[in-house]
Design an enzyme around this catalytic site. Structure first.
Site, mmCIF file in Angstrom:
data_model
loop_
_atom_site.group_PDB
_atom_site.id
_atom_site.type_symbol
_atom_site.label_atom_id
_atom_site.label_comp_id
_atom_site.label_asym_id
_atom_site.label_seq_id
_atom_site.Cartn_x
_atom_site.Cartn_y
_atom_site.Cartn_z
ATOM 1 C CB SER A 149 -0.419 0.083 1.348
ATOM 2 O OG SER A 149 -1.347 0.948 1.348
ATOM 3 C CE1 TYR B 95 -3.181 -0.362 4.728
ATOM 4 C CE2 TYR B 95 -4.349 -2.701 5.087
ATOM 5 C CZ TYR B 95 -3.790 -1.145 4.339
ATOM 6 O OH TYR B 95 -4.112 -1.067 3.117
HETATM 7 N N1 LIG Z 1 -8.762 -1.113 -1.794
HETATM 8 C C1 LIG Z 1 -8.017 -0.176 -1.702
HETATM 9 O O1 LIG Z 1 -7.710 1.442 -1.272
HETATM 10 C C2 LIG Z 1 -6.412 -0.630 -1.087
HETATM 11 C C3 LIG Z 1 -6.934 -2.017 -0.462
HETATM 12 N N2 LIG Z 1 -4.923 -2.370 -0.367
HETATM 13 C C4 LIG Z 1 -5.141 -3.418 -0.247
HETATM 14 O O2 LIG Z 1 -5.162 -4.428 -0.986
HETATM 15 C C5 LIG Z 1 -5.780 -5.891 -0.770
HETATM 16 C C6 LIG Z 1 -7.218 -6.469 -1.109
HETATM 17 O O3 LIG Z 1 -7.893 -5.041 -0.481
HETATM 18 P P1 LIG Z 1 -9.146 -4.873 -1.038
HETATM 19 O O4 LIG Z 1 -9.503 -5.329 -2.111
HETATM 20 O O5 LIG Z 1 -9.589 -2.899 -0.475
HETATM 21 O O6 LIG Z 1 -10.172 -5.462 0.133
HETATM 22 P P2 LIG Z 1 -11.611 -6.294 0.653
HETATM 23 O O7 LIG Z 1 -11.440 -6.335 1.848
HETATM 24 O O8 LIG Z 1 -12.069 -5.467 -0.043
HETATM 25 O O9 LIG Z 1 -11.103 -7.440 0.058
HETATM 26 C C7 LIG Z 1 -10.701 -8.310 0.973
HETATM 27 C C8 LIG Z 1 -10.343 -9.765 -0.106
HETATM 28 O O10 LIG Z 1 -9.867 -10.782 0.675
HETATM 29 C C9 LIG Z 1 -10.343 -12.078 1.890
HETATM 30 N N3 LIG Z 1 -10.556 -11.338 3.121
HETATM 31 C C10 LIG Z 1 -10.091 -11.156 3.777
HETATM 32 N N4 LIG Z 1 -9.351 -11.493 4.939
HETATM 33 C C11 LIG Z 1 -9.400 -12.376 5.206
HETATM 34 C C12 LIG Z 1 -8.651 -13.261 5.779
HETATM 35 N N5 LIG Z 1 -8.067 -13.319 6.845
HETATM 36 N N6 LIG Z 1 -8.084 -14.864 5.018
HETATM 37 C C13 LIG Z 1 -8.500 -15.299 3.529
HETATM 38 N N7 LIG Z 1 -9.237 -14.126 2.368
HETATM 39 C C14 LIG Z 1 -9.387 -12.783 3.521
HETATM 40 C C15 LIG Z 1 -12.158 -11.196 1.492
HETATM 41 O O11 LIG Z 1 -12.805 -12.059 1.473
HETATM 42 P P3 LIG Z 1 -13.389 -12.917 2.882
HETATM 43 O O12 LIG Z 1 -13.921 -11.889 3.660
HETATM 44 O O13 LIG Z 1 -14.737 -14.062 2.264
HETATM 45 O O14 LIG Z 1 -12.711 -13.710 3.213
HETATM 46 C C16 LIG Z 1 -12.097 -10.845 0.214
HETATM 47 O O15 LIG Z 1 -11.754 -11.214 -1.133
HETATM 48 C C17 LIG Z 1 -5.722 -6.394 0.376
HETATM 49 O O16 LIG Z 1 -4.177 -6.288 1.132
HETATM 50 C C18 LIG Z 1 -5.124 -4.360 0.944
HETATM 51 O O17 LIG Z 1 -4.391 -3.881 2.298
HETATM 52 C C19 LIG Z 1 -4.173 -1.603 -0.589
HETATM 53 C C20 LIG Z 1 -4.450 -0.564 -1.115
HETATM 54 C C21 LIG Z 1 -5.319 0.294 -0.691
HETATM 55 C C1 LIG Z 2 -5.030 3.251 0.598
HETATM 56 C C2 LIG Z 2 -4.010 2.718 2.072
HETATM 57 O O1 LIG Z 2 -4.300 1.356 2.023
HETATM 58 C C3 LIG Z 2 -6.099 2.889 2.548
HETATM 59 O O2 LIG Z 2 -5.993 2.762 4.124
HETATM 60 C C4 LIG Z 2 -6.847 2.033 4.529
HETATM 61 O O3 LIG Z 2 -7.194 2.321 5.729
HETATM 62 C C5 LIG Z 2 -7.942 1.709 4.011
HETATM 63 O O4 LIG Z 2 -7.793 0.095 4.500
HETATM 64 C C6 LIG Z 2 -6.774 1.598 2.554
HETATM 65 O O5 LIG Z 2 -6.377 -0.122 2.422
#
Ligand SMILES: NC(=O)C1=CN([C@@H]2O[C@H](COP(=O)(O)OP(=O)(O)OC[C@H]3O[C@@H](n4cnc5c(N)ncnc54)[C@H](OP(=O)(O)O)[C@@H]3O)[C@@H](O)[C@H]2O)C=CC1
Ligand SMILES: C[C@H](O)[C@@H]1OC(=O)[C@H](O)[C@@H]1O
Length: 257
Positions: free
Chosen positions: A147, A160
């Site tokens: 991130s 985080y």
């Molecule tokens: N969206 C954003 O703006 C940003 C996201 N990120 C990173 O991108 C990645 C994906 O984020 P994002 O798509 O937004 O998240 P979402 O919460 O939208 O999706 C998360 C996905 O991961 C699964 N998941 C969550 N926790 C677990 C777990 N403990 N074990 C297995 N599966 C899990 C969820 O399914 P289920 O709940 O069914 O397990 C879901 O498929 C993360 O690492 C996040 O930190 C980084 C920067 C910005």
């Molecule tokens: C951009 C960052 O990762 C942002 O910070 C948060 O708390 C959200 O979960 C997004 O991941």
């Protein structure tokens, strides 16, 4: 005339994505399927996995799903090994991640453990497993979802941020150790993208205005733009890149003043 356009296809490749059923992970899973990959999809919710598997298989993609919490990575690895014991895995995307947004002084040990185990510990041990398989083929791509919060300070939680910074350093160190085996390890550092994780934040107009004020491109990213980077890092186009973090951030991390 010789060609300099690399192939962006993943035909004949096996790609594993954690956090595959929503948001960024779902976008990457679909993009990899479109590129021809066989998929191993991991998340906690069986019904979500089943519906994504059905959608992808209807389009001709071979899909194996594992329902499990990445904090229990050994169980997930065990289930994958039952199916892929003597097969390699060519691409592994450590995407699953979560956040509990709070001020530093309010962080509990339970919250710390959940964020650290989900975002960081699982990514390391999945990488260790994937690398053991990739060494046998002499080729592999590990992609860690970091991130911008791992590179600059955000107001969305110190734990985080620590895990995301750790993924950047893990990327560099594993790239150094595993380069001789043909294993490339890179990371992606997204800024905000519309997903379940960010839904509440992006519904707050003032918060979005604050985001846009820090973003040279003056908009939130589109998932297709992030999936494109993940395809690049999974294919031969990035074969001479390792240990790098690509910030897909609308320019946010270069914004000084
Ligand atoms: N969206 C954003 O703006 C940003 C996201 N990120 C990173 O991108 C990645 C994906 O984020 P994002 O798509 O937004 O998240 P979402 O919460 O939208 O999706 C998360 C996905 O991961 C699964 N998941 C969550 N926790 C677990 C777990 N403990 N074990 C297995 N599966 C899990 C969820 O399914 P289920 O709940 O069914 O397990 C879901 O498929 C993360 O690492 C996040 O930190 C980084 C920067 C910005
Ligand atoms: C951009 C960052 O990762 C942002 O910070 C948060 O708390 C959200 O979960 C997004 O991941």
């Amino acid at each position: 005339m010789e060609s300099y356009l690399p192939s962006f296809d993943l035909k004949g490749k096996v790609a594993a994505i954690t956090g595959a059923t929503k948001g960024i992970g779902r976008a990457i899973s679909i993009a990899y399927a479109e590129a021809g990959a066989e998929l191993i999809l991991v998340s906690r919710t069986e019904s979500d996995l089943e519906s994504l598997k059905e959608e992808l298989e209807a389009r001709g993609t071979k899909v194996f799903t594992v329902a499990g919490d990445v904090q229990k990575y050994e169980e997930i690895i065990g289930k994958i090994e039952e199916q892929y014991k003597d097969k390699t895995i060519d691409v592994w995307v450590n995407n699953a991640g979560m956040n509990i947004r709070s001020e530093a002084e309010k962080v509990t040990e339970e919250e710390w453990n959940q964020i650290v185990q989900t975002n960081m510990k699982s990514a390391f041990f999945f990488s260790q497993y994937a690398a053991k398989k990739m060494k046998s083929s002499g080729y592999g791509k590990i992609i860690n979802m970091s991130s911008v919060g791992g590179h600059v300070a955000l107001r969305t939680g110190v734990v985080y941020a620590m895990t995301k910074a750790a993924l950047i350093q893990m990327t560099k160190t594993l790239a150094l150790e595993w380069g001789k085996h043909g294993i490339r390890v890179n990371a992606i550092g997204p800024w905000y993208f519309p997903t379940a994780l960010t839904e509440k934040l992006l519904q707050d107009e003032d918060y979005v205005n604050d985001i846009l004020a820090q973003t040279p491109l003056k908009r939130i990213g589109e998932l297709k733009e992030l999936a494109g980077t993940a395809v690049f890092l999974a294919t031969e186009a990035s074969d001479y890149m390792t240990g790098q973090t690509l910030f897909v951030d609308g320019g946010m991390t270069i914004y000084g003043f």
